[in-house]
Scaffold this motif. Structure first.
Motif, mmCIF file in Angstrom:
data_model
loop_
_atom_site.group_PDB
_atom_site.id
_atom_site.type_symbol
_atom_site.label_atom_id
_atom_site.label_comp_id
_atom_site.label_asym_id
_atom_site.label_seq_id
_atom_site.Cartn_x
_atom_site.Cartn_y
_atom_site.Cartn_z
ATOM 1 N N LYS A 1 0.828 -1.211 0.000
ATOM 2 C CA LYS A 1 0.000 0.000 0.000
ATOM 3 C C LYS A 1 0.863 1.263 0.000
ATOM 4 N N SER A 2 1.843 1.297 0.894
ATOM 5 C CA SER A 2 2.701 2.491 0.944
ATOM 6 C C SER A 2 3.525 2.616 -0.323
ATOM 7 N N THR A 3 3.886 1.488 -0.889
ATOM 8 C CA THR A 3 4.644 1.524 -2.140
ATOM 9 C C THR A 3 3.812 2.180 -3.243
ATOM 10 N N PHE B 1 2.138 11.259 4.739
ATOM 11 C CA PHE B 1 3.098 10.164 4.945
ATOM 12 C C PHE B 1 2.721 9.283 6.126
ATOM 13 N N GLN B 2 2.967 7.995 5.943
ATOM 14 C CA GLN B 2 2.819 7.084 7.078
ATOM 15 C C GLN B 2 3.857 7.453 8.134
ATOM 16 N N ARG B 3 5.071 7.743 7.683
ATOM 17 C CA ARG B 3 6.120 8.191 8.600
ATOM 18 C C ARG B 3 6.706 9.511 8.098
ATOM 19 N N LEU C 1 -3.822 9.287 1.727
ATOM 20 C CA LEU C 1 -3.575 9.376 3.167
ATOM 21 C C LEU C 1 -3.114 8.012 3.648
ATOM 22 N N ASP C 2 -1.836 7.918 3.961
ATOM 23 C CA ASP C 2 -1.260 6.625 4.311
ATOM 24 C C ASP C 2 -1.286 6.416 5.823
ATOM 25 N N GLU C 3 -2.241 5.652 6.274
ATOM 26 C CA GLU C 3 -2.414 5.349 7.702
ATOM 27 C C GLU C 3 -2.379 6.612 8.557
ATOM 28 N N THR C 4 -3.135 7.598 8.138
ATOM 29 C CA THR C 4 -3.175 8.860 8.858
ATOM 30 C C THR C 4 -3.865 8.706 10.213
HETATM 31 MG MG LIG Z 1 2.407 1.149 4.757
#
Ligand SMILES: [Mg+2]
Ligand SMILES: Nc1ncnc2c1ncn2[C@@H]1O[C@H](COP(=O)(O)OP(=O)(O)O)[C@@H](O)[C@H]1O
Lengths: 276, 473
Positions: free
Chosen positions: A43-45, A87-89, A175-178
């Motif tokens: 997913k993040s990729t 960003f997730q991070r 929105l990555d795991e916001t």
């Molecule tokens: Mg991820």
């Protein structure tokens, strides 16, 4: 014609290792899409590929914004064209104040043809808007004077990401795991704010494991990623199934992708234990 | 009389970051230029030109002998200077101006371009402007003069306050200290002489601006500051030179005495052209409960070797040294700090930040010494290096000598490279690569820049931006 972010047959590799293998996804402005899937499924990729992360190599397929390929565009150009990713991070930028960073970013995104060194939006106008947005997100004014993500708690970082989205007003946002790192009330507020900011304006891709962020952003489509591909697409009821029952049923329905997933994550585990 | 300011065209290959504002040559008609080279005759001639008393001429001649007997420093960077191929003294005008209108037009225009008269109007309590070897303009607010503050060039000080100069010159940094201190002692010219009487607190900075204009020129200013008991002063110096194909030498000596309960802050923002060897000795002695602060911004030059020092002589003395070095292509910044705790309960802090870019090299070289008996002393050293690309380099050479048990000495060093992830993050918000690295760099130096008064913080940020602009390729 509504504006569209269209991903077709996308294959992505990192350092020669294939991660995504044939992702198809079309988002129109005004739609909410949920993207779910077990950790390590890619997913993040996908989010990174949309934003143009330098480490990700697109080996096949396209990403198009309103019919034009953005694959050759620099990350900065994509941002200026209205693509955003929370960003997730998020990264810390010590010594750079949130307000200064945001003023620069906001100017560039709103005036995409701005050249380096040209004027920024007037301080007064910018401050006023920032203050309003921060109030909306119930953020302390002090926040604007802190250094970007430096020493932020997990929750503060995620709220800062939403604040950035609010200021940049993108056309498309991933929105990555916001919601991760936020407590119940904070997620609720985040969910509300995203809805208020986004409304009918944005096309949103929400990557999440939970339902709370979706409360005020009811997905028009839910996608499940497994082993680097989107294996199922449904409506809001699919999201509900996934966050109540987990991914085992999905795996059962897609044994081949589940096998790939297993392989991907086992390599990762080996690497991890080898390094330890 | 030709009064044209010529702006030299920048070579398109020039990615050195030394940009237009400073890179112009003023056409002048110096009224006296000593012959190139260095020997007893030239040193005597400089002294004669200045109509100095015999004691000063002897001081110079003795220093010349010391210079000749001293080896080159064995640390730092490569110094390729032909000492016989340099002009040691160049007098640009007949007298020093008390108003800018007294200053020859072409030289006044030079300082106009550098923004000095404007800054003077806005926020300075006094100004000295040195062009080549001589101070061409000097001012001091009337109010301070009435309170007994002396702010003059060191040549005038020799004439008007000879006893003071004779008593102190070379006491903090004797010619024997190092080869370049000896050289300065032999051929010095210009520089500031400051005396702040007991209890006088000077609110606004006193500023000196040093401009080298001619090719193969050596600038050797000599600065002496005495801050008497309970007094306060902030002295600022700026330095620039245009770009030539051959080297010039800047070798200053700065001696400071901070008496009991006094405060002295000495800020340097230098932006030398890339052909300048900048070899400077700066040292302060701080007495009981006083505070000496060096703020040192080193940009440009081929090689800078500079380690401002504070000797804490009596209990309660404090020394703080904040330094920023920016090394770009063809530049080596060998900069750092020295703190010497000679008395109990003294306290020092060193913060050093260096940035290396485009093949530049920066080294932190620092000494922390705690003498036997300096019980309860504390010292903290933090040096951070930021490297912008794989061709650039950064080193740390900390020397720690502690002869006393009951002390607290901390040393931290970090080296970081601008991360791809940080750049990606900023670019995802619409910043270009160059804007993103600029932002990371300005954040890196922010803890230091925020210690500067507003005007200098702005100037420092602007200079760093100029350096960053040259970064393509
Ligand atoms: Mg991820
Ligand atoms: N920069 C990277 N270097 C190496 N492997 C990576 C990198 N980024 C992601 N991966 C790998 O790609 C796979 C998918 O990761 P990711 O996209 O973060 O999944 P998700 O967001 O769904 O949890 C994982 O196996 C992960 O180890």
């Amino acid at each position: 014609m509504t504006e569209t972010l269209k991903i077709s047959n996308l294959h992505v590799a990192v350092e020669g290792k294939p991660i995504l293998s044939g992702v198809n996804l079309t988002i129109h402005r005004g739609e909410v899409h949920a993207l779910m899937g077990p950790n390590g499924s890619g997913k993040s990729t996908l989010a990174g590929a949309i934003m143009g992360h330098p480490k990700l190599e697109i080996t096949e397929g396209t990403i198009e914004l309103d019919g034009r390929s953005i694959l050759e565009w620099d990350t900065s150009e994509r941002a200026r064209a209205g693509v955003f990713m929370a960003f997730q991070r998020p990264m810390a930028i010590p010594g750079v104040k949130m307000a200064d960073f945001l003023r620069h970013a906001t100017t560039n995104v709103r005036y995409p043809s701005r050249k380096e060194g040209e004027q920024l939006i007037p301080m007064r106008e910018f401050r006023k808007e920032l203050r309003e947005k921060m109030a909306q997100l119930r953020m302390d004014e002090e926040f604007a004077r802190r250094y970007v993500n430096d020493g932020f708690s997990g929750g503060e970082m995620k709220r800062a990401e939403i604040l950035q989205m609010a200021m940049l007003r993108p056309k498309f946002a991933v929105l990555d795991e916001t919601d991760s790192g936020l407590d119940v009330d904070a997620v609720k507020l985040a969910s509300q704010s995203i809805a208020e900011i986004g409304g009918a304006e944005m096309g949103i891709l929400i990557i999440t494991h939970h339902d709370r962020l979706l409360e005020h952003n009811v997905p028009d489509f839910t996608h499940v990623m497994l082993g680097g591909r989107i294996v199922e697409t449904g409506g809001v009821e699919l999201a509900r199934e996934l966050y109540t029952e987990g991914y085992d049923q999905v795996r059962a329905r897609h044994p081949e992708d589940a096998a790939i997933e297993k392989e991907m994550t086992s390599i990762e585990k080996k690497v991890a234990s080898g390094a330890a | 009389m030709a009064t044209d300011l010529q702006t030299m065209p920048l070579d398109s290959q020039d990615v050195l970051g030394e940009i237009n504002k400073y890179n112009f040559v003023t056409e002048t008609h110096g009224i006296f230029k000593a012959r190139k080279g260095l020997n007893e005759h030239i040193v005597s001639e400089i002294s004669e030109m200045k109509r100095e008393p015999a004691w000063m001429r002897d001081f110079r001649l003795n220093a010349l002998k010391v210079f000749e007997s001293k080896p080159m420093p064995r640390w730092g960077g490569a110094i390729n200077i032909d000492f016989q191929d340099i002009y040691y003294y160049l007098k640009p005008t007949t007298h020093q101006g008390k108003t800018w209108d007294d200053v020859p037009q072409e030289i006044k225009e030079t300082f106009d371009k550098l923004g000095i008269p404007e800054a003077e109007k806005k926020f300075l309590a006094g100004v000295k402007a040195q062009f080549e070897s001589e101070v061409v303009y000097g001012s001091l607010s009337e109010d301070l003069a009435k309170k007994g503050v002396i702010f003059t060039d060191t040549d005038t000080a020799v004439r008007e306050h000879g006893d003071l100069v004779r008593e102190y010159i070379g006491t903090i940094i004797p010619p024997e200290d190092n080869k370049f201190a000896a050289l300065n002692s032999a051929v010095w010219s210009g520089g500031s002489f400051i005396y702040v009487p007991k209890g006088v607190k000077i609110e606004f900075p006193l500023q000196a601006y040093f401009r080298i204009n001619a090719e193969r020129m050596g600038q050797f200013e000599r600065t002496f500051i005495i801050v008497d008991e309970g007094a306060e002063v902030h002295y600022v110096e700026g330095c620039t030179a245009p770009m030539y194909s051959s080297e010039s030498l800047h070798s200053a000596v700065v001696e400071i005495i901070v008496r009991r309960g006094a405060r002295c802050r000495y800020t340097t923002i230098q932006n030398w052209a890339n052909n300048i060897y900048n070899l400077v000795t700066k040292r302060a002695v701080a007495y009981g409960d006083s505070l000496m602060e060096w703020i040192d911004g080193n940009l440009g030059s081929r090689l800078t070797m500079k380690y401002p020092a504070v000797y804490m002589m009596e209990p309660g003395a404090r020394g703080e040294i904040l330094s920023i070095a920016f090394a770009s292509k063809g530049q080596h910044q060998d900069a750092g700090a020295k703190v010497v705790h000679c008395a109990p309960h003294t306290k020092s802090r060193i913060i050093s930040k260096s940035i290396s870019k485009n093949g530049g090299r920066s080294s932190y070289r620092g000494l922390c010494k705690v003498q036997d008996g300096a019980v309860g002393s504390k010292s903290s050293v933090v040096c951070d290096a930021l490297i912008l690309d794989p061709r650039s380099r950064s080193d740390t050479y900390p020397y720690i000598e502690v002869e006393e048990q009951d002390v607290q000495v901390e040393h931290e060093a970090s080296v970081s490279r601008i991360g791809e992830e940080q750049l990606f993050y900023l670019k995802s918000r619409g910043l270009t690569e160059a804007e993103a690295s600029s932002m990371i760099v300005s954040g890196f130096i922010e803890p230091l820049v925020k210690e500067l008064p507003m005007e200098y913080a702005v100037e420092m940020n602007r200079l760093i931006e100029l350096q960053m602009e040259g970064s393509v390729g």
